[in-house]
Enzyme design. Structure first.
Site, short mmCIF file in Angstrom:
data_model
loop_
_atom_site.label_atom_id
_atom_site.label_comp_id
_atom_site.label_asym_id
_atom_site.label_seq_id
_atom_site.Cartn_x
_atom_site.Cartn_y
_atom_site.Cartn_z
N LEU A 43 37.56 33.48 17.58
CA LEU A 43 36.45 33.14 18.49
C LEU A 43 36.65 31.76 19.10
CD1 LEU A 43 33.40 34.64 16.53
CD2 LEU A 43 34.70 35.68 18.38
N THR A 137 53.49 39.69 28.33
CA THR A 137 53.22 39.53 29.76
C THR A 137 54.51 39.59 30.57
OG1 THR A 137 52.61 37.80 31.34
CG2 THR A 137 53.24 37.04 29.19
N ASP A 138 54.37 39.95 31.85
CA ASP A 138 55.54 39.91 32.74
C ASP A 138 55.96 38.48 33.06
OD1 ASP A 138 53.37 39.23 34.36
OD2 ASP A 138 53.82 40.67 35.96
N GLU A 139 55.10 37.50 32.73
CA GLU A 139 55.40 36.11 33.10
C GLU A 139 56.62 35.57 32.36
OE1 GLU A 139 52.00 33.57 33.62
OE2 GLU A 139 50.68 35.26 33.97
N TYR A 162 52.63 28.45 28.71
CA TYR A 162 52.08 29.76 28.28
C TYR A 162 53.19 30.80 28.21
CZ TYR A 162 50.11 34.44 28.99
OH TYR A 162 49.84 35.78 28.89
N SER A 163 53.92 30.97 29.30
CA SER A 163 54.91 32.06 29.32
C SER A 163 56.07 31.76 28.38
CB SER A 163 55.38 32.37 30.74
OG SER A 163 55.84 31.22 31.39
N LYS A 166 54.83 32.75 24.97
CA LYS A 166 54.83 34.22 24.86
C LYS A 166 56.26 34.75 24.72
CE LYS A 166 51.89 36.81 25.03
NZ LYS A 166 50.98 37.37 23.98
N ARG A 226 50.92 38.75 42.84
CA ARG A 226 50.81 39.29 41.49
C ARG A 226 50.70 40.81 41.61
NH1 ARG A 226 52.27 34.91 40.88
NH2 ARG A 226 51.49 33.23 39.57
N GLY A 296 54.79 24.28 38.93
CA GLY A 296 55.64 25.38 38.45
C GLY A 296 55.08 26.76 38.78
P1 NAD Z 1 41.84 36.24 26.25
O1 NAD Z 1 42.13 34.79 26.41
O2 NAD Z 1 40.72 36.85 27.02
O3 NAD Z 1 41.56 36.57 24.71
C1 NAD Z 1 42.31 36.02 23.67
C2 NAD Z 1 41.58 36.32 22.37
O4 NAD Z 1 42.39 35.81 21.28
C3 NAD Z 1 40.22 35.66 22.25
O5 NAD Z 1 39.28 36.57 21.72
C4 NAD Z 1 40.46 34.50 21.29
O6 NAD Z 1 39.31 34.12 20.55
C5 NAD Z 1 41.55 35.06 20.40
N1 NAD Z 1 42.36 34.01 19.77
C6 NAD Z 1 42.93 32.93 20.38
N2 NAD Z 1 43.56 32.17 19.46
C7 NAD Z 1 43.41 32.79 18.27
C8 NAD Z 1 43.86 32.50 16.94
N3 NAD Z 1 44.58 31.40 16.68
N4 NAD Z 1 43.53 33.35 15.95
C9 NAD Z 1 42.80 34.47 16.20
N5 NAD Z 1 42.35 34.79 17.43
C10 NAD Z 1 42.65 33.96 18.45
O7 NAD Z 1 43.21 36.97 26.55
P2 NAD Z 1 43.49 38.36 27.29
O8 NAD Z 1 43.53 38.14 28.74
O9 NAD Z 1 42.62 39.39 26.71
O10 NAD Z 1 45.00 38.61 26.82
C11 NAD Z 1 45.28 39.28 25.59
C12 NAD Z 1 46.79 39.39 25.40
O11 NAD Z 1 47.34 40.08 26.53
C13 NAD Z 1 47.49 38.05 25.35
O12 NAD Z 1 48.50 38.15 24.36
C14 NAD Z 1 48.10 37.87 26.73
O13 NAD Z 1 49.29 37.11 26.67
C15 NAD Z 1 48.39 39.31 27.09
N6 NAD Z 1 48.40 39.62 28.55
C16 NAD Z 1 47.33 39.28 29.33
C17 NAD Z 1 47.33 39.63 30.68
C18 NAD Z 1 46.14 39.31 31.58
O14 NAD Z 1 46.22 39.53 32.79
N7 NAD Z 1 45.03 38.84 31.04
C19 NAD Z 1 48.44 40.29 31.23
C20 NAD Z 1 49.52 40.62 30.39
C21 NAD Z 1 49.47 40.28 29.04
P1 TYD Z 2 45.40 33.68 36.99
O1 TYD Z 2 44.24 34.60 37.07
O2 TYD Z 2 45.22 32.35 36.34
O3 TYD Z 2 46.60 34.50 36.30
P2 TYD Z 2 48.18 34.11 36.15
O4 TYD Z 2 48.34 32.66 36.41
O5 TYD Z 2 48.42 34.46 34.74
O6 TYD Z 2 48.90 34.98 37.13
O7 TYD Z 2 45.95 33.43 38.47
C1 TYD Z 2 46.34 34.49 39.31
C2 TYD Z 2 46.88 33.88 40.59
O8 TYD Z 2 45.80 33.24 41.28
C3 TYD Z 2 47.91 32.80 40.36
O9 TYD Z 2 48.88 32.88 41.41
C4 TYD Z 2 47.14 31.50 40.47
C5 TYD Z 2 46.06 31.84 41.47
N1 TYD Z 2 44.77 31.14 41.31
C6 TYD Z 2 44.16 30.53 42.41
O10 TYD Z 2 44.69 30.54 43.54
N2 TYD Z 2 42.95 29.93 42.21
C7 TYD Z 2 42.33 29.88 41.00
O11 TYD Z 2 41.21 29.27 40.88
C8 TYD Z 2 42.95 30.52 39.89
C9 TYD Z 2 42.32 30.50 38.52
C10 TYD Z 2 44.18 31.15 40.09
#
Ligand code: NAD
Ligand code: TYD
Length: 356
Positions: A43, A137-139, A162-163, A166, A226, A296
């Site tokens: 949380l 992630t694809d990142e 982040y990437s 991951k 994206r 970046g």
């Molecule tokens: P999010 O940030 O919404 O949720 C992350 C969750 O992990 C939260 O509930 C947080 O409380 C929990 N958490 C964080 N640190 C923790 C810890 N140390 N111990 C236990 N719980 C912890 O993330 P999301 O967008 O739901 O992404 C989930 C997964 O999917 C991630 O691994 C992310 O890399 C991957 N992913 C996300 C996207 C995207 O577009 N959001 C795309 C591809 C992959």
């Molecule tokens: P984001 O939702 O942060 O996902 P990711 O960086 O993992 O792709 O951002 C999606 C795209 O939108 C990314 O190219 C950054 C851009 N972006 C903005 O232009 N403005 C914003 O306020 C945010 C959060 C992201």
């Protein structure tokens, strides 16, 4: 090919976050999953108990929550033993690129050390262990030019903390499969959108700011691309891989939906302008504000998911047009969730529950 997973006690990490909560809701309604879910979540600011409101009451015997940090190995070990965990679906991560640029430390701990701890706990229970599925992630593949797609064999070239974190976790998971024979699968997915996404990410941020007629920040020239996938399609892909994916393999997941950021922002503005009750005032496109670019900033992501499609028969079901309409409606209709998230109100619930 394994046709079904006979999982009794599935640990879902990060189940209170955006994708994890959608996945738990998805899985609980499926007839081909009859096991129990143990949701392990620390949380953090991104983990919101409201995302799973009602689940505990609807499934008292099949769902339970453990507030815990995956960086705490003893705690993970204890949860594995106490609940007889035989599979893990690992979502928990620090997930926001901008935060990773400002403060990378927690990304290293949670995404790398946390994943390592879970792998070690799974290794200790190897005999009865069915599957460790790692969500990535694809990142990790870095940035594309105007042409080309990421495949499962594209070399890793992460550009943000982040990437990079991951990517490191992906390597650890694969290595545990190769070295210790741990049954693993990995999925690398493109950008998700849909209900319950924390409004720091592009789509929910723009929907909520546009609704309130606040500025709409677009990084750089807004032409970064994206590949967008509706979250329920991601959940379906994950479950398909868990059931039928070859152990030791990686599968790319994508939406076949490449969009420039500016196009999405304009689409959201126009949809809100046309919506009954929100139509008065100047066009929302006037709120678009080009701001300093992200350091970046990857230019383009695009996924080739042929492997998942041909081997396991998965394809995305939602078009971007229908998915974004559903998403906008969800954020407009769930104003109580939005208010609580924006005011950080669920933090006081967490303090009361856990005495912090
Ligand atoms: P999010 O940030 O919404 O949720 C992350 C969750 O992990 C939260 O509930 C947080 O409380 C929990 N958490 C964080 N640190 C923790 C810890 N140390 N111990 C236990 N719980 C912890 O993330 P999301 O967008 O739901 O992404 C989930 C997964 O999917 C991630 O691994 C992310 O890399 C991957 N992913 C996300 C996207 C995207 O577009 N959001 C795309 C591809 C992959
Ligand atoms: P984001 O939702 O942060 O996902 P990711 O960086 O993992 O792709 O951002 C999606 C795209 O939108 C990314 O190219 C950054 C851009 N972006 C903005 O232009 N403005 C914003 O306020 C945010 C959060 C992201």
């Amino acid at each position: 090919m394994v046709k079904r997973v006979d999982v009794q006690n599935l640990m879902v990490t990060g189940g209170c976050g955006f994708i994890g909560s959608n996945f738990i809701r998805y899985l609980m309604e499926r007839a081909d999953f009859t096991g129990r879910i143990v949701n392990v979540d620390k949380l953090t600011y991104a983990g919101n108990p409201d995302n799973l409101k009602g689940i505990e009451d609807d499934y008292p015997d099949r769902y339970l929550f453990e507030r815990a940090d995956i960086c705490d190995f003893e705690c993970m070990e204890e949860i594995f033993s106490r609940h007889g965990i035989d599979a893990v679906c690992h979502f928990a991560a620090e997930s926001h690129v901008d935060r990773s640029i400002k403060d990378p430390g927690s990304f290293i701990y949670t995404n790398i050390v946390g994943t390592f701890n879970l792998l070690e706990a799974a290794r200790a229970h190897c005999e009865s262990f069915v599957l460790f599925h790692h969500i990535s992630t694809d990142e990790v593949y870095g940035s594309l030019g105007a042409e080309g797609l990421f495949t499962e064999t594209t070399p890793y070239r992460p550009n943000s903390p982040y990437s990079a974190a991951k990517a490191s976790s992906d390597h650890l998971v694969r290595a545990y499969g190769a070295t210790y024979g741990l049954p693993i699968t990995v999925s690398n997915c493109s950008n998700n959108y849909g209900p319950y996404q924390f409004p720091e990410k592009l789509i929910p941020l723009i929907i909520l700011n546009a609704k309130e007629r606040e500025k709409l920040p677009v990084y750089g020239d807004g032409r970064n691309v994206r590949d967008w996938l509706y979250v329920k399609d991601h959940c379906a892909a994950i479950w398909t891989i868990m059931k039928s994916g070859r152990r030791g393999e990686t599968y790319n997941i994508g939406g076949n939906m490449e969009m420039e950021n500016i196009t999405i922002v304009e689409m959201i503005c126009d949809t809100l302008d046309a919506r009954k009750g929100l139509e008065t005032g100047t066009p929302r496109r006037e709120l678009i504000t080009f701001v300093k670019d992200r350091p970046g900033h990857d230019r383009r992501y695009a996924i080739d998911f042929t492997k998942l499609q041909t081997e396991l028969g998965w394809t995305p079901g939602e078009s971007f047009e229908s998915g974004i309409r559903k998403t906008i409606s969800w954020y407009l209709e769930n104003s109580e969730w939005v208010r609580r998230v924006r005011n950080n109100e669920y933090r006081s619930w967490i303090s009361e529950q856990y005495g912090e």
